[in-house]
Write an enzyme that holds these catalytic residues in place. Structure first.
Site, PDB file in Angstrom:
ATOM      1  N   ASP A  79       0.863  -1.158   0.000  1.00  0.00           N
ATOM      2  CA  ASP A  79       0.000   0.000   0.000  1.00  0.00           C
ATOM      3  C   ASP A  79       0.912   1.224   0.000  1.00  0.00           C
ATOM      4  OD1 ASP A  79      -3.211   0.598   1.593  1.00  0.00           O
ATOM      5  OD2 ASP A  79      -2.077   1.787   0.145  1.00  0.00           O
ATOM      6  N   TRP A  80       0.322   2.382  -0.223  1.00  0.00           N
ATOM      7  CA  TRP A  80       1.137   3.603  -0.350  1.00  0.00           C
ATOM      8  C   TRP A  80       1.858   3.857   0.973  1.00  0.00           C
ATOM      9  CZ3 TRP A  80      -0.095   7.865  -4.177  1.00  0.00           C
ATOM     10  CH2 TRP A  80       0.775   8.937  -4.029  1.00  0.00           C
TER      11      TRP A  80
END
Ligand code: GLC
Length: 732
Positions: free
Chosen positions: A290-291
């Site tokens: 994920d970011w």
């Protein structure tokens, strides 16, 4: 003679193609099997080229063509992927051209984006889609999203989000398919099929991404990014099924989650990403972080610095680094030092290349330039969005047949959402455009304006304490025959980093209804929100109530269809609406209590306001008794159960039958009941239809242990539909 010349030309053509292919390096030869092309390409790559394939940056939101040189400099030609924020393929093609023409091996980039519930044709949020109980329709909607995305330069979506969630205080409950594991699994498969189709190389399909792997929905207290207490048993009996089914359906990628899964963050979890996903489920695509979820391992206290975070994430099974700035900086050094083996690195690179080959990016790296009219809002797409909005809306209350609205009425349309457009798009609305949205007021005007008169008053804002517009709203209500009050949440009150301490709407909204009540007219409450709400104070004040969720651009049309009676509502809740926030977590498949009749809250009722599966219709349905082809079975026997349903009302409608099983005694205590199948059918007025469920005993009677092994134990089972049940005795 003519025949000879045709054969000659054809032969020459074949030779040319063959000789050209013969000159091409194998990985560029589209006639070769993908695995051979992957292996050939990896052998040709340098260490640095391999590492760059495992990185994702961002691109877009900068259309100034004068800056393109800077943009190109920021994106190395060997970069593996970007998140693409533009909605036009032009910039994508410029950057892709650099990857193809300026890199040594011409490996295309893959362009990702959050296409969660539509790209430009925005349809209902996933939580609403689940309430339609129509996965086939949801699949069509996903196919529309895929087409608009691929034509706009996006090859890969970070969707479906399939995090089972039971705490509505968590803003991301809006993005998944509710509280039930099986429901999330069914809609997950529908979305994957809609996005990917049978062939991802089709230029109207995109790669899917199951997220957030895993257990993110258990966020403690509904607060985002925090600790999740997920025992191995709960991991398997609640959270893993949607991912397992999504992988079986061929999902190309997964996204590792932020949350700490009982001590080991999702983005550093070797058990979930390698032991289960890669080794047991044999997933051959890749996992994107994920970011920032790699660098966040430092904040979570499992990595000492970025290099350590890179090592831990990579060794656990994260293939691609989304915007952490870890893999591009440290992986070369970690491989050179032998902390990551060449074999491990090659495996990761092959996973990314495999997905790129399957997407056809080596043959078609560029997106054809089309007009917006060709790409977006096609009539067939709008129809799908409208139907999904209609079928996801849930009629919660309808006293004295307040609905459908009577013709030739004066209708007051009041509230902060009466003329709102932007907020109806919901969170993660991609390139959804406010101007595309049909507001509730506009929809009602178009549908009813011919023979009814619409009046409008805002009444109040979403929150705050400004009651200055109450008087005007009350006056408008007093001059009407019926009041439609439109309340709910702002677009950014749900979604990521959008936790709320209460499920109640802001007090000002409740006060408006109290004020409107003074007009003595029937009140219809429309609710637009991204989570279950606390409605115990509003419910007694209104005559009818419709949960419309965040329906997307076709809101007004769908609402008008339902309020006018042109459409008979068929939605049913895929998440429990508690009586009050204090009941949270409360969900239908709770585990059994030691004292079911005790241990209740002393200060409030202990049943929810609206339970999972609840939803009314303008007609009525009567359920007969469940029948089974046998009530004594062995494993491997064919067991079919069925139940007759009659439309006993005066109009056609659609009904969803939910089939649950209960296993009163098991070596592991099981939930009070578990959804195992559902079916939605239309019934004409007076029609009787048989709903049946072919039970696969190993699948539907089994349970799962803490290692993910399914097992079936002999004993009594119950098959349940509503308040009907039948006992099935399973013998050895
Ligand atoms: C966000 C979200 C994830 C999304 C990603 C890219 O932080 O957690 O769902 O896909 O970043 O926008």
């Amino acid at each position: 003679m003519k025949r000879i010349s045709i054969i000659f030309v054809f032969a020459m053509l074949l030779c040319t193609v063959f000789s050209q292919n013969k000159q091409l390096p194998l990985y560029k030869n589209a006639t070769k099997p993908i695995e051979k092309r992957v292996n050939d390409l990896v052998l040709r790559m340098t260490l640095e080229e391999k590492v760059m394939q495992l990185n994702q940056y961002t691109l877009g939101r900068n259309d100034n063509k004068n800056n393109i040189e800077d943009v190109l400099k920021q994106k190395p030609a060997e970069l593996g992927s970007v998140i693409y924020f533009n909605n036009d393929p032009k910039l994508r093609n410029e950057v892709q051209r650099q990857s193809i023409e300026k890199s040594r091996l011409g490996i295309p980039m893959i362009f990702g984006y959050d296409v969660i519930h539509g790209y430009r044709t925005v349809y209902p949020i996933p939580l609403a889609q689940a309430c339609s109980w129509n996965p086939e329709l949801a699949q069509k909607a996903s196919a529309v999203a895929a087409q608009e995305a691929r034509m706009s330069g996006v090859d890969w979506t970070f969707s479906p989000m399939i995090d089972v969630a039971r705490d509505g205080r968590w803003g991301r409950v809006a993005e998944g398919y509710g509280e039930d594991s099986y429901t999330n699994a069914v809609f997950c498969v529908a979305a994957v099929k809609g996005y990917q189709g049978d062939n991802m190389a089709d230029n109207k399909k995109i790669a899917a991404c199951l997220k957030h792997y895993v257990g993110y929905g258990a966020s403690e207290g509904g607060r985002d990014y925090v600790f999740t207490e997920v025992s191995p048993q709960t991991l398997w009996d609640t959270y893993m099924l949607p991912y397992q089914e999504g992988v079986k359906a061929g999902a190309a990628t997964l996204m590792s989650s932020f949350n700490d899964i009982s001590g080991i963050p999702g983005s550093a979890n070797h058990y979930t990403m390698t032991e289960v996903l890669k080794k047991r489920w044999k997933h051959d695509g890749f996992v994107v972080s994920d970011w920032g979820s790699i660098v966040q391992l430092i904040a979570q206290g499992v990595a000492v610095d970025r290099k350590d975070a890179a090592l831990k994430a990579f060794k656990a099974g994260v293939t691609m680094d989304m915007m952490n700035g870890c893999y591009d900086k440290y992986l070369v050094e970690l491989v050179k030092k032998g902390e990551i083996s060449k074999k491990e690195l090659d495996d990761a690179v092959k996973r990314v290349l495999r997905v790129k080959f399957r997407l056809g990016l080596f043959e078609n790296p560029y997106t054809p330039q089309t007009t917006e009219k060709e790409r977006f809002l096609l009539p067939v797409s709008l129809k799908i969005a409208e139907q999904l909005a209609e079928e996801s809306m849930v009629l919660l209350k309808n006293e004295n047949n307040t609905l459908p609205l009577k013709a030739h009425s004066k209708i007051a349309v009041v509230g902060p959402l009466a003329k709102s457009k932007w907020h109806l798009l919901g969170s993660w609305a991609a390139h959804g455009n406010t101007d595309d949205v049909i507001s509730i007021y506009d929809g009602l005007e178009a549908e009813l304006g011919k023979d009814s008169q619409l009046l409008y008053a805002e009444g109040c804002g979403f929150d705050g304490n400004d009651t200055s517009k109450f008087a005007e709203a009350l006056k408008t209500a007093a001059t009407s025959d019926v009041v439609v009050v439109c309340l709910g949440e702002k677009k950014d009150w749900s979604g990521e980093n959008a936790s709320r301490s209460t499920l109640a709407l802001p007090e000002i909204q409740e006060k408006l209804v109290v004020e409107l009540k003074k007009a003595g007219k029937p009140i219809i409450l429309l609710l637009s929100n991204g989570r279950p709400l606390e409605l115990n104070r509003l419910e007694p004040l209104v005559d009818a109530m419709v949960e419309i969720w965040q329906p997307g651009i076709m809101t007004g049309k769908a609402v008008a269809g339902i309020l006018s009676g042109r459409v008979n509502p068929s939605g049913k809740l895929a998440i429990t609406f508690p009586y009050s926030t204090g009941q949270v977590p409360i969900y239908y498949n709770q585990r059994k209590s030691a004292r079911p009749h005790q241990g209740k809250y002393q200060d409030i009722q202990n049943t929810p306001l609206y339970e999972f599966g609840y939803g009314l219709s303008y007609t009525t349905f009567e359920y007969g008794d469940i029948k089974a082809n046998s009530q004594k079975v062995k494993k491997g026997d064919k067991l079919v159960v069925e139940i007759p349903v009659t439309n006993t009302g005066d109009r056609d409608g659609m009904e969803t039958v939910h089939w649950f099983i209960a296993d009163p005694v098991c070596s592991i205590s099981r939930p009070v009941k578990e959804l195992k199948y559902f079916e939605k059918k239309s019934l004409a007025k007076g029609e009787i239809r048989m709903f049946s469920f072919e039970i696969d005993i190993n699948r539907d009677f089994s349970f799962v242990d803490e290692s993910g092994n399914r097992f079936v134990e002999p004993g009594d089972f119950y098959v349940i539909v509503k308040d009907k049940k039948i006992k099935i005795e399973l013998t050895d």
